[in-house]
Design an enzyme around this catalytic site. Structure first.
Site, mmCIF file in Angstrom:
data_model
loop_
_atom_site.group_PDB
_atom_site.id
_atom_site.type_symbol
_atom_site.label_atom_id
_atom_site.label_comp_id
_atom_site.label_asym_id
_atom_site.label_seq_id
_atom_site.Cartn_x
_atom_site.Cartn_y
_atom_site.Cartn_z
ATOM 1 N N ALA A 8 78.109 79.485 -31.038
ATOM 2 C CA ALA A 8 76.981 78.887 -30.337
ATOM 3 C C ALA A 8 76.419 79.772 -29.242
ATOM 4 C CB ALA A 8 77.410 77.542 -29.727
ATOM 5 N N CYS A 9 77.064 80.917 -28.986
ATOM 6 C CA CYS A 9 76.662 81.683 -27.804
ATOM 7 C C CYS A 9 75.346 82.412 -28.002
ATOM 8 C CB CYS A 9 77.746 82.683 -27.422
ATOM 9 S SG CYS A 9 77.937 84.026 -28.605
ATOM 10 N N GLY A 10 74.991 82.739 -29.247
ATOM 11 C CA GLY A 10 73.720 83.390 -29.512
ATOM 12 C C GLY A 10 73.706 84.861 -29.199
ATOM 13 N N LEU A 16 82.314 84.026 -25.217
ATOM 14 C CA LEU A 16 81.293 84.907 -25.765
ATOM 15 C C LEU A 16 81.331 84.946 -27.288
ATOM 16 C CD1 LEU A 16 81.298 88.122 -23.539
ATOM 17 C CD2 LEU A 16 79.408 86.561 -23.887
#
Length: 279
Positions: A112-114, A108
């Site tokens: 890159a998880c946004g 999380l």
């Protein structure tokens, strides 16, 4: 068992000339954690205290809440070209099958998880079993100032390689209970939390976690999950780590160097840090 250091050839350039010589490096190898026979995660780590690492990781990810949740943790199939065990695969058997907290917070928190900061904060707040109490023991700033040097003196592998992070758990009077080294700062913290879990010292509501690195959100998250009231780092915290500390009543200390330090949250636990006027 795998070694924690390895020798490699190097060419050293200096004002006195060029010298070929061997250098001692820290070993970095993958550890695959299998949960009830199925692959859960692969982490790059320095071999050593793998059982503590697995306990700490599974606890931090809310997969277990007690050492008793594990029936066994065994090295299993994972061999080199000559058929020797590499000790890089650990198979963990749970007492009861549990749905892992999904997705794991280690993923999380990647860039890159946004996901936004609030989502990450809410996730930790939802899953911690040991909320930090407001009235945990105070610590003297003179004691805090000594802890990085105590931690550093215990880093035997760092002495040989110069390439490891360290984490240590201390009592409020400055007594070191456990120190672990690893090439990954999060692994070092998992190792000391795993030790505390196995020693039945969680929640660690009277201990101080000291790290030889910056204080990222991930490290603050692990401290909060373990109920540790004070996290002190020799380098800077991240903004999200400070946000989590403030929301969780974690005392977060950064730039702990010599007799100076920055207190970003929970100053009431550091003697003399709170403003008596309340400002």
């Amino acid at each position: 068992m795998s070694r924690v250091t390895a020798r490699r050839k190097t060419i050293r350039l200096s004002p006195s000339g060029r010298v070929k010589r061997p250098d001692t490096l820290v070993v970095e190898e993958p550890l695959q954690i299998r949960l009830d026979g199925e692959s859960l995660v692969i982490t790059m780590r320095t071999p050593g205290s793998d059982i503590d690492l697995v306990h700490g990781f599974l606890f931090s990810e809310d997969i277990i809440t007690s050492a008793d949740d594990l029936v066994a943790a065994r090295y299993c199939a994972g061999t080199d070209d000559e058929g020797r065990n590499t000790y890089n695969v650990l198979d963990v058997t749970l007492r009861e099958k549990r749905q892992a907290a999904a997705p794991a917070r280690n993923f999380l928190t990647t860039g890159a998880c946004g996901l936004c900061g609030k989502t990450a904060l809410d996730d930790v707040r939802t899953h911690t079993h040991f909320p930090i109490a407001h009235d945990t023991p105070m610590i003297d700033p003179d004691v805090l100032a000594k802890l990085p040097d105590i931690l550093r003196r215990e880093q035997k592998v760092f002495d040989a390689t110069g390439g490891l992070h360290a984490a240590g758990l201390f009592t409020a009077d400055g007594t070191l209970l456990v120190m672990r080294e690893d090439i990954g700062r999060h692994n070092a913290v998992d190792k000391v939390i795993g030790w505390a879990l196995r020693e039945k010292r969680l929640p660690a509501d009277n201990l101080v976690l000291v790290v030889s690195s910056r204080a990222s959100f991930e490290l603050a998250q692990k401290a909060v999950m373990a109920g540790i009231p004070v996290l002190a780092a020799v380098s800077a915290p991240s903004s999200l780590a400070v946000d989590l500390a403030q929301e969780s009543e974690l005392t977060l200390v950064g730039f702990l160097r010599g007799d100076t330090m920055n207190i970003y949250s929970g100053e009431h636990r550091v003697r003399g840090a709170s403003d008596p006027t309340g400002k």
